[in-house]
Design a protein around this motif. Sequence first.
Motif, PDB file in Angstrom:
ATOM      1  N   PRO A  81       0.801  -1.229   0.000  1.00 47.94           N
ATOM      2  CA  PRO A  81       0.000   0.000   0.000  1.00 47.94           C
ATOM      3  C   PRO A  81       0.832   1.277   0.000  1.00 47.94           C
ATOM      4  O   PRO A  81       0.383   2.317  -0.479  1.00 47.94           O
ATOM      5  N   ASN A  82       2.046   1.233   0.544  1.00 48.98           N
ATOM      6  CA  ASN A  82       2.895   2.430   0.585  1.00 48.98           C
ATOM      7  C   ASN A  82       3.674   2.638  -0.703  1.00 48.98           C
ATOM      8  O   ASN A  82       4.518   3.528  -0.801  1.00 48.98           O
ATOM      9  N   GLY A  83       3.430   1.792  -1.717  1.00 48.93           N
ATOM     10  CA  GLY A  83       4.092   1.958  -2.999  1.00 48.93           C
ATOM     11  C   GLY A  83       5.342   1.130  -3.171  1.00 48.93           C
ATOM     12  O   GLY A  83       5.859   1.003  -4.278  1.00 48.93           O
ATOM     13  N   ASN A  84       5.869   0.560  -2.095  1.00 48.61           N
ATOM     14  CA  ASN A  84       7.062  -0.261  -2.191  1.00 48.61           C
ATOM     15  C   ASN A  84       6.726  -1.656  -2.727  1.00 48.61           C
ATOM     16  O   ASN A  84       5.558  -2.030  -2.813  1.00 48.61           O
ATOM     17  N   LEU A  85       7.758  -2.413  -3.067  1.00 47.15           N
ATOM     18  CA  LEU A  85       7.570  -3.740  -3.633  1.00 47.15           C
ATOM     19  C   LEU A  85       8.133  -4.795  -2.696  1.00 47.15           C
ATOM     20  O   LEU A  85       9.171  -4.591  -2.055  1.00 47.15           O
ATOM     21  N   LYS A  86       7.452  -5.917  -2.630  1.00 47.92           N
ATOM     22  CA  LYS A  86       7.893  -7.040  -1.800  1.00 47.92           C
ATOM     23  C   LYS A  86       7.996  -8.272  -2.693  1.00 47.92           C
ATOM     24  O   LYS A  86       7.065  -8.606  -3.417  1.00 47.92           O
ATOM     25  N   ILE A  87       9.154  -8.948  -2.621  1.00 46.06           N
ATOM     26  CA  ILE A  87       9.414 -10.132  -3.432  1.00 46.06           C
ATOM     27  C   ILE A  87       9.653 -11.322  -2.507  1.00 46.06           C
ATOM     28  O   ILE A  87      10.534 -11.270  -1.647  1.00 46.06           O
ATOM     29  N   ASN A  88       8.853 -12.355  -2.660  1.00 44.72           N
ATOM     30  CA  ASN A  88       9.035 -13.593  -1.902  1.00 44.72           C
ATOM     31  C   ASN A  88       9.556 -14.675  -2.847  1.00 44.72           C
ATOM     32  O   ASN A  88       9.005 -14.873  -3.927  1.00 44.72           O
ATOM     33  N   VAL A  89      10.603 -15.369  -2.415  1.00 47.09           N
ATOM     34  CA  VAL A  89      11.262 -16.336  -3.280  1.00 47.09           C
ATOM     35  C   VAL A  89      11.436 -17.666  -2.551  1.00 47.09           C
ATOM     36  O   VAL A  89      11.799 -17.693  -1.374  1.00 47.09           O
ATOM     37  N   LYS A  90      11.144 -18.755  -3.257  1.00 47.66           N
ATOM     38  CA  LYS A  90      11.472 -20.093  -2.775  1.00 47.66           C
ATOM     39  C   LYS A  90      12.597 -20.634  -3.648  1.00 47.66           C
ATOM     40  O   LYS A  90      12.522 -20.570  -4.880  1.00 47.66           O
ATOM     41  N   MET A  91      13.627 -21.139  -2.997  1.00 46.12           N
ATOM     42  CA  MET A  91      14.809 -21.597  -3.711  1.00 46.12           C
ATOM     43  C   MET A  91      14.858 -23.120  -3.786  1.00 46.12           C
ATOM     44  O   MET A  91      14.296 -23.827  -2.959  1.00 46.12           O
ATOM     45  N   HIS A  92      15.538 -23.612  -4.826  1.00 46.24           N
ATOM     46  CA  HIS A  92      15.851 -25.029  -4.873  1.00 46.24           C
ATOM     47  C   HIS A  92      16.927 -25.310  -3.812  1.00 46.24           C
ATOM     48  O   HIS A  92      17.877 -24.541  -3.671  1.00 46.24           O
ATOM     49  N   HIS A  93      16.766 -26.396  -3.072  1.00 42.67           N
ATOM     50  CA  HIS A  93      17.731 -26.756  -2.043  1.00 42.67           C
ATOM     51  C   HIS A  93      18.598 -27.895  -2.574  1.00 42.67           C
ATOM     52  O   HIS A  93      18.121 -29.004  -2.815  1.00 42.67           O
ATOM     53  N   ALA A  94      19.876 -27.604  -2.761  1.00 38.27           N
ATOM     54  CA  ALA A  94      20.789 -28.586  -3.346  1.00 38.27           C
ATOM     55  C   ALA A  94      21.059 -29.723  -2.369  1.00 38.27           C
ATOM     56  O   ALA A  94      21.348 -29.500  -1.195  1.00 38.27           O
ATOM     57  N   VAL A  95      20.940 -30.958  -2.871  1.00 38.27           N
ATOM     58  CA  VAL A  95      21.230 -32.147  -2.059  1.00 38.27           C
ATOM     59  C   VAL A  95      22.388 -32.940  -2.652  1.00 38.27           C
ATOM     60  O   VAL A  95      22.891 -33.867  -2.035  1.00 38.27           O
ATOM     61  N   ALA A  96      22.795 -32.560  -3.873  1.00 36.20           N
ATOM     62  CA  ALA A  96      23.865 -33.292  -4.554  1.00 36.20           C
ATOM     63  C   ALA A  96      24.417 -32.397  -5.663  1.00 36.20           C
ATOM     64  O   ALA A  96      24.072 -31.212  -5.764  1.00 36.20           O
ATOM     65  N   LEU A  97      25.299 -32.976  -6.498  1.00 39.02           N
ATOM     66  CA  LEU A  97      25.859 -32.275  -7.643  1.00 39.02           C
ATOM     67  C   LEU A  97      25.563 -33.052  -8.923  1.00 39.02           C
ATOM     68  O   LEU A  97      25.445 -34.279  -8.895  1.00 39.02           O
ATOM     69  N   TRP A  98      25.440 -32.320 -10.017  1.00 37.98           N
ATOM     70  CA  TRP A  98      25.314 -32.950 -11.329  1.00 37.98           C
ATOM     71  C   TRP A  98      26.529 -32.567 -12.147  1.00 37.98           C
ATOM     72  O   TRP A  98      26.924 -31.400 -12.208  1.00 37.98           O
ATOM     73  N   TRP A  99      27.143 -33.552 -12.800  1.00 39.13           N
ATOM     74  CA  TRP A  99      28.386 -33.345 -13.541  1.00 39.13           C
ATOM     75  C   TRP A  99      28.142 -33.528 -15.024  1.00 39.13           C
ATOM     76  O   TRP A  99      27.574 -34.545 -15.446  1.00 39.13           O
ATOM     77  N   ASN A 100      28.555 -32.556 -15.833  1.00 39.18           N
ATOM     78  CA  ASN A 100      28.370 -32.657 -17.286  1.00 39.18           C
ATOM     79  C   ASN A 100      29.646 -33.078 -18.000  1.00 39.18           C
ATOM     80  O   ASN A 100      29.733 -32.988 -19.229  1.00 39.18           O
ATOM     81  N   GLY A 101      30.620 -33.536 -17.242  1.00 38.77           N
ATOM     82  CA  GLY A 101      31.906 -33.927 -17.809  1.00 38.77           C
ATOM     83  C   GLY A 101      32.957 -32.859 -17.656  1.00 38.77           C
ATOM     84  O   GLY A 101      34.151 -33.125 -17.841  1.00 38.77           O
TER      85      GLY A 101
END
Length: 228
Positions: free
Chosen positions: A96-116
């Motif tokens: 209402p005061n004109g400002n912006l609010k951004i809510n973000v959900k992130m991916h939680h890394a549990v491992a690694l992926w290797w492309n070579g």
Amino acid sequence: MFRMKRSIWFWLCFAVAIIMAIYFATRIIMTGMGHGSVAHVHNISITSDAEKSDLSALRAAAGGLVRNTYDVDLAELNDRIANVPGVKSSAVRRLPNGNLKINVKMHHAVALWWNGEYYFPLSADGTVVNRPTPERDTSAVVFSGPIPNDITEITKAAHTMLADIEYLSWIENRRWNITTPAGITIMLPEEDPISAISSLIAMNKNHKILSKDIDVIDMRDNTRILVK
């Protein structure tokens, strides 16, 4: 006298209503024209569900906005935020005061992926996060090739023999292979690969099989193990 009081109250309320209508109409017009405090974005707040997450990339994606808050395309801004590597979902709203609010959900890394060549964070739902590094985290399980939609259980099981795993591969969309640092291919069964890993750990403890000069350990048949 009673009618006079009612008449006075009526015209007084009417006058107040007119004044308030003019005030709010003026505020709306000024805001739409970019004037007044509500019309300007004084603050963009970003919150994330990831503890100690680096929000610099999110702030950069939210930067460069037109200062008139009603000129900001919230859908476009949300698309920019959603395209930041590691973001699973996002929502942008105007306060209402004109400002912006951004809510973000992130991916939680549990491992690694290797492309070579590079290692990418990998979430439990098989999402590869576009944030590569040439360095391997030795405390993380590494996957290569196609990834199924859920790697939670196999990741937990692989952690129990982490030092003996170079990477895991998803074969024909139905079962896992383990490649060891020595180049041995361990073919896990389609049914219950978790128990097969436990059996492999016990076998290696008793017979040091992963230290032997072999190429393949085939565990797909639960009645026997073939070594080549």
